[in-house]
Design an enzyme around this catalytic site. Sequence first.
Site, PDB file in Angstrom:
ATOM      1  N   ASP A 170      -2.953 -18.294   0.418  1.00 13.27           N
ATOM      2  CA  ASP A 170      -3.908 -18.977  -0.465  1.00 13.27           C
ATOM      3  C   ASP A 170      -4.653 -20.064   0.309  1.00 13.27           C
ATOM      4  OD1 ASP A 170      -1.437 -20.242  -0.322  1.00 13.27           O
ATOM      5  OD2 ASP A 170      -1.348 -20.801  -2.435  1.00 13.27           O
ATOM      6  N   ASP A 202      -6.430  -7.031   4.182  1.00 15.77           N
ATOM      7  CA  ASP A 202      -7.541  -6.352   3.517  1.00 15.77           C
ATOM      8  C   ASP A 202      -8.451  -7.389   2.853  1.00 15.77           C
ATOM      9  OD1 ASP A 202      -9.071  -4.247   2.330  1.00 15.77           O
ATOM     10  OD2 ASP A 202      -8.003  -4.620   0.451  1.00 15.77           O
ATOM     11  N   LYS A 257       3.070 -15.454   2.588  1.00 13.45           N
ATOM     12  CA  LYS A 257       3.337 -16.188   1.346  1.00 13.45           C
ATOM     13  C   LYS A 257       4.858 -16.411   1.323  1.00 13.45           C
ATOM     14  CE  LYS A 257       1.980 -17.854  -2.656  1.00 13.45           C
ATOM     15  NZ  LYS A 257       1.065 -19.003  -2.816  1.00 13.45           N
ATOM     16  N   TYR A 275       0.817  -1.210   0.000  1.00 17.71           N
ATOM     17  CA  TYR A 275       0.000   0.000   0.000  1.00 17.71           C
ATOM     18  C   TYR A 275       0.858   1.270   0.000  1.00 17.71           C
ATOM     19  CZ  TYR A 275      -4.670  -1.954   0.923  1.00 17.71           C
ATOM     20  OH  TYR A 275      -5.878  -2.577   0.826  1.00 17.71           O
ATOM     21  N   ASP A 335     -12.477  -9.038   4.244  1.00 16.03           N
ATOM     22  CA  ASP A 335     -13.732  -8.991   3.469  1.00 16.03           C
ATOM     23  C   ASP A 335     -14.290 -10.406   3.330  1.00 16.03           C
ATOM     24  OD1 ASP A 335     -13.587  -6.206   2.997  1.00 16.03           O
ATOM     25  OD2 ASP A 335     -14.329  -6.456   0.948  1.00 16.03           O
TER      26      ASP A 335
HETATM   27  C1  IPM Z   1     -10.352  -1.200   4.079  1.00 14.04           C
HETATM   28  C2  IPM Z   1     -10.591  -0.592   2.720  1.00 14.04           C
HETATM   29  C3  IPM Z   1      -9.426   0.320   2.372  1.00 14.04           C
HETATM   30  C4  IPM Z   1      -8.174  -0.533   2.306  1.00 14.04           C
HETATM   31  C5  IPM Z   1      -9.618   1.126   1.074  1.00 14.04           C
HETATM   32  C6  IPM Z   1     -10.861   1.969   1.093  1.00 14.04           C
HETATM   33  C7  IPM Z   1      -8.412   1.976   0.759  1.00 14.04           C
HETATM   34  O1  IPM Z   1     -10.790  -1.579   1.768  1.00 14.04           O
HETATM   35  O2  IPM Z   1     -10.221  -0.435   5.061  1.00 14.04           O
HETATM   36  O3  IPM Z   1     -10.310  -2.424   4.178  1.00 14.04           O
HETATM   37  O4  IPM Z   1      -7.875  -1.134   1.263  1.00 14.04           O
HETATM   38  O5  IPM Z   1      -7.465  -0.591   3.312  1.00 14.04           O
HETATM   39 MG    MG Z   2     -10.907  -3.530   2.568  1.00 16.34          MG
END
Ligand code: IPM
Ligand code: MG
Length: 359
Positions: A221, A245, A189, A142, A249
């Site tokens: 993975d 990240d 990884k 990042y 999700d």
């Molecule tokens: C998160 C989001 C952010 C990230 C984005 C909005 C930059 O997806 O906080 O997980 O990738 O960190």
């Molecule tokens: Mg995110």
Amino acid sequence: MKKRIAVLPGDGIGTEVTAEAVKVLEAIALRYNHYFEFNYGLIGAAAIDATGNPFPSETQKLCEDSDAVLMGAIGDPKYDHDPSAKIRPEQGLLALRKELGLYANIRPVRSYNALLSKVPLKPEIVKGVDFTVFRELTGGIYFGKKGREDDGNSAYDLCTYNKEEVRRITKLAFEEALKRHKKVTLVDKANVLETSRLWRETVKEIAEDYSQVALDFMYVDNAAMQLILNPRQFDVILTENMFGDILTDEASVIGGSLGLMPSASIGSKHAMYEPIHGSYPQAKGKGIANPIGSILSAAMMLDMSFGMSVESSLVNRAVQEVIEMGYLTPELAGKHSCTTSEVGEKISSFVLEEMHEMI
Ligand code: IPM
Ligand code: MG
């Protein structure tokens, strides 16, 4: 107790969900005789529209002068559809994390019995899941050097880590494991990436100071697969920025909705609390966004930044209760479909009176 809270609603549904978290914090203040001062600032697309900068210096100062930051969401489709845009809302969030030194992003994942039927995975897989992800937040790909070669036809994003960056979050993850089931899984990884090998080496060194904690390693993975095959095996997951990240999700599916997931971003001086979901622009202004991720983030703030563990537990209990009673936004609703503010209202009423009559 008096506390100053910087509120950065941001974009899309950020404003709506944050308003409900503020409502619940106000209920806590009333009930426990605290005084919370809320000061609002701009971030993301909202800040670009007003000032041209996704993280204006006034916002940075506001955050630095506050006891904690409550953030909503960032992102606007008008930038997503323009790959050549030089200024993007997300830069505001990344700058905020970096400038405040918020290196550890803590994302709890749990399943709710009342929502098992809403989860696309089998109930026997998700029932009882309770783990926490420690995602490194200010390093890795990042924040590495990025750019295009002169001909414009190739691009790069560099992933770098140093040992100190790994050490500080690793210590937090092990401390958390001590309070839980004493297991840390490092997700990396290391069969391919040198940064992952540095992580393994450093984490093993720290682990020597925590003999009661079991440490294991998992390739990312495989971890992506294990999260939906057997998520109960996890206690504390420790991982670098981008893997964290992606995996969080994925893990949000276990809870029933991305909208339920809170997070805390911690540094040595500052802390910020935000739901993990994005700005969900399609839902903006419709009253259908789930405020629980933001409200649970506020609960994390009470506990972690203000040491108000009793108050924090009450908010968690209120959320649990409202979920069990089925007062939920449309993506989860069964019995009663509620708007964003109705869910916030139910939770703050419970906080104020532990509303037995609601049951
Ligand atoms: C998160 C989001 C952010 C990230 C984005 C909005 C930059 O997806 O906080 O997980 O990738 O960190
Ligand atoms: Mg995110």
